[in-house]
Design an enzyme around this catalytic site. Structure first.
Site, mmCIF file in Angstrom:
data_model
loop_
_atom_site.group_PDB
_atom_site.id
_atom_site.type_symbol
_atom_site.label_atom_id
_atom_site.label_comp_id
_atom_site.label_asym_id
_atom_site.label_seq_id
_atom_site.Cartn_x
_atom_site.Cartn_y
_atom_site.Cartn_z
ATOM 1 N N THR A 142 0.835 -1.200 0.000
ATOM 2 C CA THR A 142 0.000 0.000 0.000
ATOM 3 C C THR A 142 0.867 1.246 0.000
ATOM 4 O O THR A 142 1.718 1.415 0.875
ATOM 5 C CB THR A 142 -0.932 0.000 1.227
ATOM 6 N N SER A 181 -6.988 2.552 -6.591
ATOM 7 C CA SER A 181 -7.606 2.638 -5.265
ATOM 8 C C SER A 181 -7.412 4.006 -4.658
ATOM 9 O O SER A 181 -6.356 4.616 -4.790
ATOM 10 C CB SER A 181 -6.977 1.577 -4.338
ATOM 11 N N HIS A 199 -8.124 4.081 -1.348
ATOM 12 C CA HIS A 199 -8.167 3.556 0.020
ATOM 13 C C HIS A 199 -9.607 3.547 0.561
ATOM 14 O O HIS A 199 -9.847 3.816 1.739
ATOM 15 C CB HIS A 199 -7.267 4.382 0.949
ATOM 16 N N ARG A 207 -10.879 6.622 2.376
ATOM 17 C CA ARG A 207 -10.445 6.818 3.761
ATOM 18 C C ARG A 207 -9.202 7.696 3.882
ATOM 19 O O ARG A 207 -8.737 7.949 4.988
ATOM 20 C CB ARG A 207 -10.166 5.459 4.411
ATOM 21 N N ASP A 250 -10.167 -1.426 -6.271
ATOM 22 C CA ASP A 250 -11.005 -1.572 -5.084
ATOM 23 C C ASP A 250 -11.720 -0.260 -4.813
ATOM 24 O O ASP A 250 -11.402 0.775 -5.377
ATOM 25 C CB ASP A 250 -10.210 -2.076 -3.877
ATOM 26 N N GLY A 251 -12.732 -0.334 -3.950
ATOM 27 C CA GLY A 251 -13.525 0.838 -3.610
ATOM 28 C C GLY A 251 -14.846 0.857 -4.341
ATOM 29 O O GLY A 251 -14.904 1.001 -5.560
ATOM 30 N N ARG A 262 -15.112 -3.620 2.580
ATOM 31 C CA ARG A 262 -16.198 -3.461 3.553
ATOM 32 C C ARG A 262 -17.259 -4.559 3.495
ATOM 33 O O ARG A 262 -17.700 -5.031 4.556
ATOM 34 C CB ARG A 262 -16.870 -2.099 3.369
#
Length: 385
Positions: free
Chosen positions: A160, A280, A282, A285, A313-314, A337
Site C-alpha cells: 500500500t 484505489s 483507500h 479513507r 477496489d472501492g 467493507r
C-alpha cells in the site's frame, strides 16, 4: 418488520445487521471515510452510472466465472481486500474469512494491521493468503515481516502506497475511538454495553486482541492504542519509488502496488517491477474529494494494462460491479467493507454466502451480456448511450 426476520443476501442487508450488532466505534471504523466522505460516496455512486449491454440469442451454455489472478486460479475475478483489525469484527475474524475464501476459491489478503497474523491465517488454510504491507521507517522490521510472510507460504504481496500520512476520519473522533479523553472512553464503554453478543463472542472468546503481525514489536501487547501509536509513528512520508525498487529486490514473489489513481503512477509502479497495480483511493479513507476508483480505472488500464495486471477496489457492492470493472479492463477486484459486514453478522458462513451470491450475479451477467467467460468481457459490453 425487524431486520433480523429477513435473511441477509445483499451487502446492504449485511451492513444493516452489522450496524445493529457491532459497537458503534467498530461499525464506524469499517464504514467511515475521510472528512465529509465525498469520495466514499462517489466510489459506489459512480459504479451505478455504468450500464451494461444486454445481448440475446448467443450460445452461453459454456459459461464459467473462472479466471487467474496474478497466476493463481480463482473461481471469479475477486479477492478479499486487506482490512485492518478484522479480528475485532468476529472471533479470529481473519481466519474465518480466509476459510470462506478458500471454500469459494478466491484469494484472501491478510493485513499488516490484522488481529490474526499471516502465520495464523496460513496455518488454518491449505491455500496461502496474500499479505498486505506498508513501508515503515524501520526497514529491518519490514524485511522481517517479508521473510515471515514468505516462510509461512505467502507468495503474493500487496504493498500500500497511499498512506504517507493517515487520513482524517472524523467518525473515529465522534465515537471516541480517537481522542476524546474521559468522554471518549465513557462513550466506548456505553457502546460495548449495548453490544452484548459482540462482547461475549469477540471481546471474551476472541482473545488475544493484539495485532499479530506486530506483536513482537509493540511493548504493550494488550493495548490496541499502543499498536495504533506504533504504526502511526512508523508511517514514512519520505518514501519514493526508489524505496519500492528496494522492496522489489527484497520480495521474491508477486508484487501488487495498491493506491494508484493516476496513469503516471501506474507506469512508475510497472517500471519498479510490480506485476500489478490496484486502482484505489483507500476506500475513500485517505484524501477526500479525489475521484472514484472506477472513474480512474480506464486510464490506468490504457497506460499499463497490456504489461501488468490491473485491479480495482472501492465501491464494489455486487457481482454486477465486478463485471462492470472487468469489462472496463480490470483483471479483478478487491473487496473490503462488504466481507467485513458479512463476517460481523455470521462469521465464516456469512462471508461464504455473500461470495456465493456475488458469483451467481457474475454468472448471470455473463450469460445475459452474451459471453461465456470473464475473459470475453470488454468495453464493447458497456452501454455508452
Amino acid at each position: 418488520m425487524s431486520i433480523f426476520s429477513v435473511v441477509p443476501v445483499t451487502v446492504s442487508d449485511y451492513e444493516r445487521r452489522a450496524r445493529r450488532c457491532l459497537p458503534r466505534f467498530l461499525y464506524d471504523y469499517a464504514a467511515g471515510g475521510a472528512n465529509n466522505e465525498e469520495t466514499l460516496s462517489a466510489n459506489c455512486a459512480d459504479f451505478s452510472k455504468i450500464r451494461l449491454r444486454q445481448r440475446v440469442m448467443y450460445d452461453v451454455s459454456r459459461g464459467s466465472t473462472d479466471t487467474t489472478l496474478l497466476g493463481q486460479p480463482a473461481s471469479m475475478p475477486l479477492a478479499l481486500a486487506p482490512v485492518g483489525m478484522a479480528g475485532m469484527y468476529a472471533r479470529r475474524g481473519e481466519v474465518q474469512a480466509a476459510k470462506a475464501s478458500e471454500t469459494v476459491g478466491i484469494p484472501f489478503t491478510g493485513s499488516t494491521m490484522g488481529v490474526c497474523s499471516i502465520n495464523e491465517i496460513n496455518a488454518a488454510t491449505n491455500t496461502a493468503a496474500w499479505f498486505q504491507l506498508y513501508m515503515l521507517r524501520d526497514r529491518d522490521f519490514v524485511q522481517e515481516m517479508l521473510q515471515n510472510a514468505w516462510d509461512s507460504g505467502t507468495r503474493t504481496l500487496i504493498f500500500t502506497v497511499d498512506l504517507a500520512v493517515p487520513g482524517l476520519r472524523l467518525r473515529d473522533f465522534r465515537n471516541g475511538m480517537i481522542g476524546g479523553g474521559w468522554m471518549g472512553k465513557a462513550s466506548q464503554m456505553l457502546q460495548l454495553a449495548t453490544s452484548p453478543g459482540w462482547a461475549y463472542d469477540v471481546g471474551i472468546r476472541g482473545k488475544p486482541h493484539f495485532l499479530g503481525n506486530l506483536s513482537g514489536k509493540v511493548k504493550d501487547a494488550k493495548d490496541l492504542n499502543s499498536y495504533k501509536s506504533f504504526v502511526e509513528s512508523q508511517f514514512d512520508p519520505s518514501v519514493t519509488w526508489e524505496d519500492i525498487r528496494w522492496l522489489r529486490d527484497q520480495w521474491k514473489g508477486q508484487l501488487l502496488i495498491k493506491g494508484v489513481l493516476e496513469a503516471d503512477d501506474a507506469r512508475a509502479a510497472r517500471d519498479c517491477g510490480a506485476e500489478g497495480v490496484v486502482v484505489s483511493n483507500h476506500g475513500g479513507r485517505q484524501l477526500d474529494a479525489v475521484a472514484s476508483s472506477i472513474s480512474k480505472l480506464p486510464a490506468v488500464v490504457d497506460a499499463v494494462g497490456s504489461e501488468t495486471e490491473v485491479f480495482i477496489d472501492g465501491g464494489i457492492r455486487s457481482g454486477l460491479d465486478v463485471v462492470r470493472a472487468v469489462a472496463l479492463g480490470a483483471r479483478g477486484v478487491l473487496m473490503g467493507r462488504p466481507w467485513i459486514y458479512a463476517l460481523a453478522v455470521n462469521g465464516e458462513a456469512g462471508v461464504r454466502n455473500l461470495l456465493e451470491i456475488f458469483q451467481r450475479e457474475i454468472a448471470i451477467a455473463l450469460a445475459l451480456t452474451g459471453v461465456n467467460s470473464v475473459q470475453e468481457l470488454n468495453r464493447e459490453l458497456i452501454d455508452s448511450e
